[in-house]
Design an enzyme around this catalytic site. Structure first.
Site, mmCIF file in Angstrom:
data_model
loop_
_atom_site.group_PDB
_atom_site.id
_atom_site.type_symbol
_atom_site.label_atom_id
_atom_site.label_comp_id
_atom_site.label_asym_id
_atom_site.label_seq_id
_atom_site.Cartn_x
_atom_site.Cartn_y
_atom_site.Cartn_z
ATOM 1 N N ASP A 203 0.828 -1.212 0.000
ATOM 2 C CA ASP A 203 0.000 0.000 0.000
ATOM 3 C C ASP A 203 0.862 1.263 0.000
ATOM 4 O OD1 ASP A 203 0.851 -0.888 2.585
ATOM 5 O OD2 ASP A 203 -0.344 0.728 3.453
ATOM 6 N N GLU A 204 0.276 2.344 -0.439
ATOM 7 C CA GLU A 204 0.852 3.685 -0.298
ATOM 8 C C GLU A 204 2.344 3.750 -0.628
ATOM 9 O OE1 GLU A 204 -1.967 5.477 3.204
ATOM 10 O OE2 GLU A 204 -0.327 4.213 3.843
HETATM 11 C C1 TNX Z 1 -3.744 3.900 5.689
HETATM 12 S S1 TNX Z 1 -4.825 1.338 5.023
HETATM 13 C C2 TNX Z 1 -2.742 2.967 5.792
HETATM 14 C C3 TNX Z 1 -1.980 2.864 7.039
HETATM 15 C C4 TNX Z 1 -2.431 3.864 8.057
HETATM 16 C C5 TNX Z 1 -3.922 3.975 8.033
HETATM 17 C C6 TNX Z 1 -4.494 4.848 9.088
HETATM 18 C C7 TNX Z 1 -3.424 1.098 4.556
HETATM 19 C C8 TNX Z 1 -3.216 -0.090 3.777
HETATM 20 N N1 TNX Z 1 -2.484 1.999 4.861
HETATM 21 O O1 TNX Z 1 -0.609 2.996 6.768
HETATM 22 O O2 TNX Z 1 -2.013 3.432 9.307
HETATM 23 O O3 TNX Z 1 -4.314 4.463 6.770
HETATM 24 O O4 TNX Z 1 -5.872 4.806 9.115
#
Ligand code: TNX
Length: 546
Positions: A351-352
């Site tokens: 993710d991200e």
């Molecule tokens: C998004 S959900 C993230 C996390 C954060 C979270 C906080 C996801 C796969 N990644 O790194 O902790 O939001 O709500």
């Protein structure tokens, strides 16, 4: 006997005795207020089918727990049940092998149980052997199941049919009555998970075990541990000791952090297995990797180790996709983790990864997914993995929500059409770290405010429009811990929403009904009080007075 006296007798059997007797100032009863047993369907998650009727069963000082002879697993489950009930009832509740025609609480292993036939959308034929049948007569409570998992889930149902004070650890007044009838039950989905982020803040083995016990009450079967992130690396890796030794040495806010030794991790796995949960370990890659990049200079493209990070920004870190060191690291970490993990899944995050270019991301995932397969595990990734090429059989964990762009959603839907499985964790429904209301003292709100009804009122089968219903493997409730440092805090965020996500994963779609759910949920409040579980007393639920 005077008419008034007869009146009290009759009322005593309906559970109002305490109220009336004390109001009349005549007596303090030895038995408690809740003499009438809870209705057979007042449980969470809602059972697939319930046929109430017949005499109730009363657990007394003479009750025994009967288990099939020569079956250590069933004996252990019997021991677990007796262990739960001994402190509050004060009864001996011996666990006896054999004699399963005799009176008592009987655990029966039976090839033919579990296929409820009438759950409609259960669809999967109870592959995990999680179904059970609970039958209650004046003579016995009989829990039958094809496998231990089903017996264990049946025990959780029995637990919820007893008064909440059965959960207390000091002796309580009886009676311990279970309503007559039959519950026939099996899960809708084979994957029902909860995620705990032990990276942003570290939680000890005992804290994790406590959470596992709470998950078991609602028939969860997977604990996903988010073991690494920018702020911390939480699992000892023998071949790369600085990951935990240095990368695990802090957390959000700059506290001491911590990590699990491999023995600690084994203990978590063992405890989870004893509660019929599988552990899904996650090493988040290629982003969310600052703790690793701080521990080993050679993982960085420029060969310079990053400083440890204790803030809460995301998306700034990336493994060096071009370097062979990166793949040596991946091979070793995945190899050790796979060897420690008996469950079928290994979560690789994904993710991200905002600091990894798209081509690099895809190339990285092309190389990493086969490593997981080579170590005998199935890949789970956050849904961004759909932007690369998910390996055959991979599961995508969807955490999008209303504001997720159409292109991103379509990519996930296409991947599901092409055979990827889906775990649904929509952030505006299933994220336990979202605030309930603007006044919630903990949590975040980037996906919105998530009150209890919002969290419960959606259908995993239809959530991702266009994705085949068969692609849905189940649901998961993630708990990110940027703002959470104690068990009481994590419980406050999890309860009640955790129970609702459990129901979405377990119960047939046809049982989905907020009006019925909020009544069943209200009955959990006293149970949480008895168990010492902190929770949010949502005004959407008519909780009984404390
Ligand atoms: C998004 S959900 C993230 C996390 C954060 C979270 C906080 C996801 C796969 N990644 O790194 O902790 O939001 O709500």
């Amino acid at each position: 006997m005077s008419p008034g006296c007869r009146n009290v007798r009759r009322l005593a059997t309906t559970g109002l005795a305490l109220l009336l007797l004390t109001a009349a100032g005549t007596a303090v009863p030895a038995r408690s207020a809740e003499a009438a047993p809870a209705p057979l369907d007042r449980i969470v998650p809602a059972p697939a089918s319930v046929r109430p009727g017949g005499e109730p069963y009363e657990i007394t000082s003479r009750t025994v727990v009967r288990v099939p002879p020569g079956n250590p697993e069933a004996a252990r489950i019997g021991g677990y049940l007796a262990g739960l009930l001994r402190p509050s009832t004060g009864y001996r509740l011996p666990v006896l092998p054999g004699g399963t025609d005799g009176p008592g609480i009987r655990l029966v292993l039976d090839e033919d149980t579990g296929d409820t036939g009438d759950t409609g959308d259960a669809g999967k034929g109870d592959e995990g052997g999680e179904g059970y049948r609970l039958s209650v007569t004046a003579h016995a409570v009989t829990i039958s199941a094809r496998e231990g998992a089903g017996l264990f889930h049946g025990v959780q149902t029995l637990r919820q049919l007893l008064p909440a004070r059965a959960e207390r650890t000091e002796r309580q007044p009886g009676p311990w009555t279970v309503a007559g009838g039959v519950v026939t039950d099996a899960p809708r989905y084979g994957y029902r998970g909860a995620m705990l982020d032990v990276a942003r803040h570290f939680f000890t083995v005992d804290q994790v075990k406590r959470y596992i016990d709470q998950l078991a009450l609602y028939k969860y079967n997977a604990l996903h541990l988010h073991l690494s992130d920018d702020q911390g690396w939480r699992i000892a890796v023998r071949s790369w000791p600085r990951l935990a030794g240095h990368g695990g040495s802090t957390q959000v806010g700059g506290g001491a952090g911590g990590f699990y030794s491999q023995d600690d991790y084994r203990e978590i796995v063992r405890h989870a297995a004893s509660r019929y949960l599988t552990v899904v370990p996650e090493i988040d890659m290629p982003g969310h990797t600052n703790a690793a990049l701080a521990s080993y200079a050679r993982l960085n493209c420029d060969g310079v180790a990053r400083p440890l990070y204790t803030g809460t920004e995301v998306g700034f870190s990336s493994l060096c996709v071009a370097k062979q060191d990166t793949y040596d690291f991946v091979e070793d970490v995945i190899g050790e983790l796979a060897a420690l993990t008996p469950g079928p899944y290994l979560h690789i995050g994904g993710d991200e990864a905002h600091s990894t270019g798209h081509a690099d991301y895809a190339a990285f995932m092309e190389r990493v997914q086969p490593v997981v397969a080579r170590h005998g595990k199935t890949v789970i990734g956050w849904h961004q993995l759909a932007g690369a090429r998910p390996a055959p059989g991979a599961l995508l964990q969807y955490w999008g929500y209303g504001r997720t762009g159409a292109a991103e959603r379509d990519q996930v839907v296409s991947a599901a059409r092409a055979g990827a499985g889906l775990i649904l964790s929509p952030a505006d429904r299933a994220y336990l770290d979202m605030k309930y209301t603007k006044d919630t003292p903990l949590g975040l709100q980037w996906a919105g405010l998530v009150e209890v009804r919002q969290s419960y009122d959606w259908d995993p089968g239809g959530y991702l429009e266009g994705a085949p219903a068969e692609a849905v493997a189940g649901v998961e409730a993630p708990l990110w811990t940027e703002t959470i440092t104690t068990s009481a805090q994590l419980e406050y965020m999890a309860f009640p929403r955790l129970a609702g996500i459990a129901e979405l994963g377990w119960s047939p779609r046809a049982t989905h009904d907020w009006a019925s759910y909020r009544v069943r949920l209200a009955a959990q409040g006293p149970r949480w009080d008895a168990l010492g579980i902190a929770h949010y007393r949502s005004p959407q639920v008519a909780w009984p007075a404390p």
